[in-house]
Design a protein around this motif. Structure first.
Motif, PDB file in Angstrom:
ATOM      1  N   LEU A 290      15.667   7.514  36.707  1.00  0.00           N
ATOM      2  CA  LEU A 290      15.409   6.688  37.357  1.00  0.00           C
ATOM      3  C   LEU A 290      14.086   6.440  38.222  1.00  0.00           C
ATOM      4  CD1 LEU A 290      18.829   5.915  39.187  1.00  0.00           C
ATOM      5  CD2 LEU A 290      18.279   5.301  36.727  1.00  0.00           C
ATOM      6  N   ASP A 291      13.180   5.478  38.178  1.00  0.00           N
ATOM      7  CA  ASP A 291      12.171   5.458  38.696  1.00  0.00           C
ATOM      8  C   ASP A 291      11.858   4.551  39.918  1.00  0.00           C
ATOM      9  OD1 ASP A 291       9.293   5.506  39.175  1.00  0.00           O
ATOM     10  OD2 ASP A 291       8.637   4.679  37.040  1.00  0.00           O
ATOM     11  N   ARG A 292      11.387   5.076  40.999  1.00  0.00           N
ATOM     12  CA  ARG A 292      11.293   4.672  42.199  1.00  0.00           C
ATOM     13  C   ARG A 292      10.165   3.464  42.267  1.00  0.00           C
ATOM     14  NH1 ARG A 292      11.691  10.135  43.781  1.00  0.00           N
ATOM     15  NH2 ARG A 292      13.651  10.726  45.035  1.00  0.00           N
ATOM     16  N   ALA A 293       9.364   3.648  41.319  1.00  0.00           N
ATOM     17  CA  ALA A 293       8.017   2.836  41.314  1.00  0.00           C
ATOM     18  C   ALA A 293       8.536   1.681  41.001  1.00  0.00           C
ATOM     19  CB  ALA A 293       7.181   3.272  40.244  1.00  0.00           C
ATOM     20  N   THR A 294       9.811   1.271  40.525  1.00  0.00           N
ATOM     21  CA  THR A 294      10.034  -0.016  40.064  1.00  0.00           C
ATOM     22  C   THR A 294      10.666  -0.879  41.169  1.00  0.00           C
ATOM     23  OG1 THR A 294      12.454   0.646  39.681  1.00  0.00           O
ATOM     24  CG2 THR A 294      11.035   0.834  37.801  1.00  0.00           C
ATOM     25  N   TRP A 295      10.776  -0.441  42.513  1.00  0.00           N
ATOM     26  CA  TRP A 295      11.224  -1.254  43.334  1.00  0.00           C
ATOM     27  C   TRP A 295      10.824  -0.640  44.943  1.00  0.00           C
ATOM     28  CZ3 TRP A 295      14.333   2.960  42.588  1.00  0.00           C
ATOM     29  CH2 TRP A 295      15.187   3.428  43.562  1.00  0.00           C
ATOM     30  N   THR A 296      10.320  -1.670  45.770  1.00  0.00           N
ATOM     31  CA  THR A 296      10.478  -1.413  47.313  1.00  0.00           C
ATOM     32  C   THR A 296      11.850  -1.566  48.017  1.00  0.00           C
ATOM     33  OG1 THR A 296       8.137  -1.991  46.940  1.00  0.00           O
ATOM     34  CG2 THR A 296       9.052  -1.962  49.106  1.00  0.00           C
TER      35      THR A 296
ATOM     36  N   ALA B 152      24.041  13.319  34.016  1.00  0.00           N
ATOM     37  CA  ALA B 152      23.189  13.842  35.010  1.00  0.00           C
ATOM     38  C   ALA B 152      22.218  12.521  35.309  1.00  0.00           C
ATOM     39  CB  ALA B 152      22.255  14.950  34.531  1.00  0.00           C
ATOM     40  N   VAL B 153      21.732  12.712  36.805  1.00  0.00           N
ATOM     41  CA  VAL B 153      20.902  11.438  36.814  1.00  0.00           C
ATOM     42  C   VAL B 153      19.821  12.071  38.065  1.00  0.00           C
ATOM     43  CG1 VAL B 153      20.661   9.501  38.460  1.00  0.00           C
ATOM     44  CG2 VAL B 153      22.860   9.865  37.390  1.00  0.00           C
ATOM     45  N   GLN B 154      18.563  11.553  37.560  1.00  0.00           N
ATOM     46  CA  GLN B 154      17.291  12.093  38.518  1.00  0.00           C
ATOM     47  C   GLN B 154      16.405  10.805  38.903  1.00  0.00           C
ATOM     48  OE1 GLN B 154      14.004  14.460  36.457  1.00  0.00           O
ATOM     49  NE2 GLN B 154      14.431  15.739  38.124  1.00  0.00           N
ATOM     50  N   VAL B 155      16.189  10.661  40.134  1.00  0.00           N
ATOM     51  CA  VAL B 155      15.324   9.911  40.732  1.00  0.00           C
ATOM     52  C   VAL B 155      13.981  10.298  40.947  1.00  0.00           C
ATOM     53  CG1 VAL B 155      15.107   8.112  42.523  1.00  0.00           C
ATOM     54  CG2 VAL B 155      17.236   8.722  41.846  1.00  0.00           C
ATOM     55  N   VAL B 156      13.028   9.685  40.334  1.00  0.00           N
ATOM     56  CA  VAL B 156      11.746  10.226  40.325  1.00  0.00           C
ATOM     57  C   VAL B 156      10.527   9.277  40.741  1.00  0.00           C
ATOM     58  CG1 VAL B 156      11.982  11.834  38.464  1.00  0.00           C
ATOM     59  CG2 VAL B 156      11.166   9.540  38.067  1.00  0.00           C
TER      60      VAL B 156
ATOM     61  N   ASN C  38      21.975   2.827  50.269  1.00  0.00           N
ATOM     62  CA  ASN C  38      21.945   2.426  49.037  1.00  0.00           C
ATOM     63  C   ASN C  38      20.231   2.129  48.676  1.00  0.00           C
ATOM     64  OD1 ASN C  38      21.034  -0.259  49.410  1.00  0.00           O
ATOM     65  ND2 ASN C  38      23.228  -0.580  50.309  1.00  0.00           N
ATOM     66  N   GLN C  39      19.341   2.051  49.387  1.00  0.00           N
ATOM     67  CA  GLN C  39      18.042   2.149  49.331  1.00  0.00           C
ATOM     68  C   GLN C  39      17.862   0.621  48.769  1.00  0.00           C
ATOM     69  OE1 GLN C  39      16.782   4.078  51.522  1.00  0.00           O
ATOM     70  NE2 GLN C  39      14.994   4.974  49.987  1.00  0.00           N
ATOM     71  N   GLY C  40      18.529  -0.213  48.909  1.00  0.00           N
ATOM     72  CA  GLY C  40      18.222  -1.846  48.040  1.00  0.00           C
ATOM     73  C   GLY C  40      18.710  -1.850  46.850  1.00  0.00           C
ATOM     74  N   VAL C  41      19.693  -1.186  46.417  1.00  0.00           N
ATOM     75  CA  VAL C  41      20.217  -0.915  45.024  1.00  0.00           C
ATOM     76  C   VAL C  41      21.638  -1.298  45.356  1.00  0.00           C
ATOM     77  CG1 VAL C  41      20.665  -0.253  42.788  1.00  0.00           C
ATOM     78  CG2 VAL C  41      18.483  -0.147  44.024  1.00  0.00           C
ATOM     79  N   GLY C  42      22.329  -2.241  45.233  1.00  0.00           N
ATOM     80  CA  GLY C  42      23.588  -2.302  45.438  1.00  0.00           C
ATOM     81  C   GLY C  42      24.592  -2.197  44.389  1.00  0.00           C
ATOM     82  N   PHE C  43      24.344  -2.543  43.001  1.00  0.00           N
ATOM     83  CA  PHE C  43      24.984  -2.311  41.851  1.00  0.00           C
ATOM     84  C   PHE C  43      23.903  -1.893  40.666  1.00  0.00           C
ATOM     85  CE2 PHE C  43      29.345  -3.818  42.344  1.00  0.00           C
ATOM     86  CZ  PHE C  43      29.792  -3.217  41.164  1.00  0.00           C
ATOM     87  N   VAL C  44      24.500  -0.972  39.689  1.00  0.00           N
ATOM     88  CA  VAL C  44      23.830  -1.009  38.686  1.00  0.00           C
ATOM     89  C   VAL C  44      24.506  -1.247  37.246  1.00  0.00           C
ATOM     90  CG1 VAL C  44      22.886   1.184  37.351  1.00  0.00           C
ATOM     91  CG2 VAL C  44      22.627   1.035  39.808  1.00  0.00           C
ATOM     92  N   VAL C  45      23.999  -1.794  36.442  1.00  0.00           N
ATOM     93  CA  VAL C  45      24.469  -2.095  35.013  1.00  0.00           C
ATOM     94  C   VAL C  45      23.754  -1.380  33.823  1.00  0.00           C
ATOM     95  CG1 VAL C  45      24.663  -4.379  33.497  1.00  0.00           C
ATOM     96  CG2 VAL C  45      24.685  -4.670  35.825  1.00  0.00           C
TER      97      VAL C  45
END
Length: 366
Positions: free
Chosen positions: A268-274, A357-361, A298-305
């Motif tokens: 997951l890329d933090r650069a995709t949202w503020t 596994a999940v990584q936020v970069v 949640n940092q502004g993300v409530g759901f993931v599809v």
């Protein structure tokens, strides 16, 4: 010695029921049998007989210490949205349609107008979600709770065809991950948030320019309810949703890991949202470490599809049409083929689930 002298006012409870009747009547479905006041809520399940292999889904939850904010501000008509959102949107994760819900309110003293406001919010949220509010309970607990204290909880039941159940078994390498925006903090992490606000000496009436409103108004922003938009997305021709994740306690990475199979990796890329301003405000005010912030809020993300990559843009368009901002957040690969950042944490499974596994970069845009 009477029951009233012991602190339990049965007549106040009856008055609360009278005040909430009108709002509860609107939170219904054609399958509901009977009315308010029965010992049990009844729901005509004959439609399930026409299903090939109906699977019932159930969930229960509360809203945590967010109720302390409602109590401090003496504003009780929105906490019901938090309760309903926490319960029914967990059911949607497996692809099920929530059908009916019950609620439970425990309080130190029944104040009819306050109870009616709480239940009124629950009923309006159920109406928005298309869920019937078929029953509930208000319990007066003097001596256990202070007169102005209360807690709320709820449970709901839904149904899905067995062949349509969503989850890790559907996720494939190459799938895209689409984020749906939250409305704010939702109902998780308030023990941290309240501690930060209290330690800074901020009052709930303090106006914060970055937020555009008072602290209390921001903290009471109702949880977004995703039920109908997600069910609409699942039922859209040409859209094949593989998995959903409700971003609640534990944060984005941990909740997504729960719906990925072992051996797959999501980047997951933090650069995709503020993230909305409230998250940065809490982080700066409390000097909260980034990792702790992301594990809590949640940092502004409530759901993931999670769905095939060639359907991601269409899914975003449909979400935007329903009033929820959406964007491509990342992608799924096998762990063997993944590009893994050595400086970022890799989250593997959560809450007892041996998942992927999940990584936020990366970094959020300024």
């Amino acid at each position: 010695m009477t029951y009233a002298a012991a602190g339990v006012d049965v007549e106040a409870g009856d008055r609360a029921v009278e005040l909430m009747k009108a709002s509860v009547r609107r939170a219904t479905r054609p399958e509901v049998l009977g009315g308010l006041g029965g010992f049990a809520g009844m729901f005509d399940a004959s439609a399930l007989a026409r299903m090939k292999r109906p699977v019932l889904a159930t969930s229960t939850d509360g809203v945590g210490t967010k109720v302390a904010i409602a109590q401090a501000l003496d504003k009780h008509d929105t906490i019901g949205f938090d309760l309903v959102g926490m319960v029914v949107d967990d059911i949607v994760v497996c692809g099920a349609e929530p059908l009916f819900m019950t609620d439970y309110i425990a309080t130190g003293k029944v104040v009819p107008e306050r109870i009616a406001a709480i239940v009124g919010g629950i009923a309006r949220a159920c109406e928005e979600a298309g869920v019937a509010l078929v029953g509930g309970e208000t319990a007066e607990h003097p001596g256990l709770l202070d007169p102005d204290e209360y807690d709320v909880a709820g449970a709901a039941t839904g149904v899905v065809e067995h062949d349509d159940v969503l989850g890790p078994h559907r996720v494939r390498p190459g799938d895209a991950i689409v984020a749906l925006a939250s409305s704010g903090l939702h109902s998780n992490g308030y023990s941290l948030v309240r501690r930060v606000i209290g330690a800074a000496g901020w009052s709930l009436e303090r106006h914060v320019d970055e937020l555009g409103r008072t602290v209390g108004e921001e903290l009471l922003e109702p949880t977004r309810i995703y039920t109908k938009p997600l069910l609409g997305l699942i039922g859209t021709d040409g859209i094949d949703v593989h998995a959903l994740s409700h971003v609640t306690g534990g944060g984005l990475a941990a909740n997504l890991a729960r719906v990925l199979p072992a051996g797959l990796f999501a980047r997951l890329d933090r650069a995709t949202w503020t993230p909305p301003a409230v998250f940065g405000t809490i982080q700066a005010l409390g000097r909260v470490p980034q990792a702790d912030l992301e594990r809590t809020l949640n940092q502004g993300v409530g759901f993931v599809v999670v769905l095939p990559a060639d359907q991601a843009d269409r899914a975003c368009e449909l979400s935007e049409l329903s009033g929820i901002r959406a964007w491509r957040l990342g992608e799924v690969t096998t762990e063997d083929e993944a590009t893994i950042d050595a400086d970022a944490e890799v989250v593997r499974g959560a809450k007892g689930v041996e998942g992927g596994a999940v990584q936020v970069v990366g970094s959020h845009p300024a």
